[in-house]
Write a protein that holds these residues in place. Structure first.
Motif, short mmCIF file in Angstrom:
data_model
loop_
_atom_site.label_atom_id
_atom_site.label_comp_id
_atom_site.label_asym_id
_atom_site.label_seq_id
_atom_site.Cartn_x
_atom_site.Cartn_y
_atom_site.Cartn_z
N THR A 1 -29.25 36.54 25.33
CA THR A 1 -29.32 37.84 24.34
C THR A 1 -30.30 38.84 25.03
OG1 THR A 1 -31.37 36.59 23.30
CG2 THR A 1 -29.00 35.93 22.54
N THR B 1 -25.53 47.70 16.71
CA THR B 1 -24.85 46.57 17.12
C THR B 1 -23.40 46.23 16.60
OG1 THR B 1 -26.88 45.40 17.31
CG2 THR B 1 -24.89 43.96 17.47
N GLN C 1 -20.07 44.25 15.67
CA GLN C 1 -19.74 42.89 14.59
C GLN C 1 -19.31 41.97 16.00
OE1 GLN C 1 -20.30 41.33 12.16
NE2 GLN C 1 -20.70 42.87 10.54
N ARG C 2 -19.67 40.77 15.91
CA ARG C 2 -19.23 39.72 16.90
C ARG C 2 -17.67 39.71 16.99
NH1 ARG C 2 -21.75 36.00 19.86
NH2 ARG C 2 -23.51 36.05 18.78
N ARG D 1 -25.61 40.49 23.43
CA ARG D 1 -25.99 40.86 22.14
C ARG D 1 -27.53 40.65 21.91
NH1 ARG D 1 -22.32 41.54 18.36
NH2 ARG D 1 -23.39 40.79 16.63
#
Length: 344
Positions: free
Chosen positions: A212, A257, A259-260, A276
């Motif tokens: 991260t 950010t 969305q994953r 991320r």
């Protein structure tokens, strides 16, 4: 060159032995606080006796590069105007009615030496925590100067010495050197390299940080100061863009950010390009409405973007002890992050 994180290194005795030079000073943080507090006792008593008839200063000026830590502790408590002045000179209004305090753990900083010499020249009351015989000590010679001797070069331990002195002259809150040292010892035990990663909070946090770009936030003034120091440690350990700041600065980063993508392949997409964020909350127990509101906003946005949240908390007895625990916990995690990162 690709970098990956090998968590097995965190429990490998041979690897940990290679990093003993970095981990041992963390374990000795409490001992440094005790040593500095003990060694400065006589100088503090002499200074209190010598200055017992002095009136309360018009203002307190914390000079030098370490002034921000004193500001974080003293600003809410100091009964007279207080200003942190990390620049190369003193405010133009500083004079004989004012008290200049300085932390100089190394004692060799030329800018700090120049600032304390200027304070002496202007006739200020001066209290400096620094090694005897150092450059700063030499420039601090004067009638209204108190030198609190230090030997370890540790910023926090030096700050404790100064804060205990200011407590004695009713210009600061209770510092509690033994409480700070015990709080640091508790972290050193919990985060010891000899504790398995399954029960070691710093190793577990390092694993969470491994892939991260951390965003670090602390709600209170001291927790925010610890957040900045922890972010610096993470940057040094990993070379990544760890960021700390106020909620207004961090919210846009979380809101940006994406969305994953559950179908993303971390190996095909590369180990560094699409890291991320992770929201790291340093919680010192501050429960003011504004802190609760800011924490709620950060957590809500993190949840809406699928950003992982990790929390480091403390229940130590004083504000300074809680700061010390948060800082040392984050520093331990940074060192374990450094140990686990391997370049291919």
């Amino acid at each position: 060159m690709a970098t990956w994180f090998d968590e097995a290194r965190l429990d490998d005795e041979a690897v940990l032995a290679e990093f003993d030079g970095a981990l041992r000073p963390l374990a000795e943080a409490g001992a440094r606080v005790r040593r500095e507090a003990h060694d400065a006792q006589e100088a503090t008593r002499e200074a209190l006796t010598r200055n017992r008839d002095l009136s309360r200063p018009r203002a307190v000026i914390a000079a030098g590069p370490d002034s921000r830590l004193l500001r974080a502790v003293l600003e809410p408590w100091c009964p007279v105007p207080f200003v942190a002045w990390p620049g190369l000179a003193l405010p133009g209004w500083a004079g004989s009615l004012d008290l200049v305090v300085m932390l100089a753990p190394g004692g060799s900083d030329a800018a700090s030496a120049a600032a304390v010499a200027e304070a002496v020249r202007r006739g200020c009351q001066v209290v400096v925590a620094c090694p005897p015989g150092s450059l700063v000590a030499e420039h601090a010679a004067g009638r209204d100067v108190t030198i609190l001797p230090t030997v370890t070069g540790d910023q926090l331990a030096t700050a404790v010495v100064m804060l205990e002195f200011l407590e004695q002259i009713h210009l600061g809150p209770h510092a509690g050197a033994e409480g700070v040292a015990t709080a640091l010892d508790d972290v050193a035990i919990a985060c010891s390299p000899h504790r398995d990663l399954a029960v070691n909070p710093a190793k577990m946090l390092a694993i969470a940080l491994a892939d991260t770009n951390p965003i670090v936030w602390g709600g209170s003034v001291l927790a925010a100061r610890a957040a900045r120091r922890v972010a610096e440690s993470v940057r040094r350990a990993s070379g990544r863009s760890a960021i700390a700041g106020d909620v207004e600065h961090l919210l846009p980063l979380l809101e940006a950010t994406q969305q994953r993508d559950v179908f993303a392949d971390p190996f095909a997409d590369g180990p560094r390009g699409d890291l991320r964020p992770l929201l790291l909350v340093l919680d010192d127990g501050a429960d003011e409405p504004v802190v609760r509101e800011q924490r709620g906003r950060l957590l809500a946005v993190a949840a809406s973007r699928g950003v992982r949240v990790e929390t480091v908390s403390t229940d130590a007895g004083t504000e300074l002890a809680r700061y010390a625990q948060l800082l040392l916990s984050g520093t331990y995690a940074s060192e374990y992050l450094r140990i686990g990162l391997v370049e291919e």
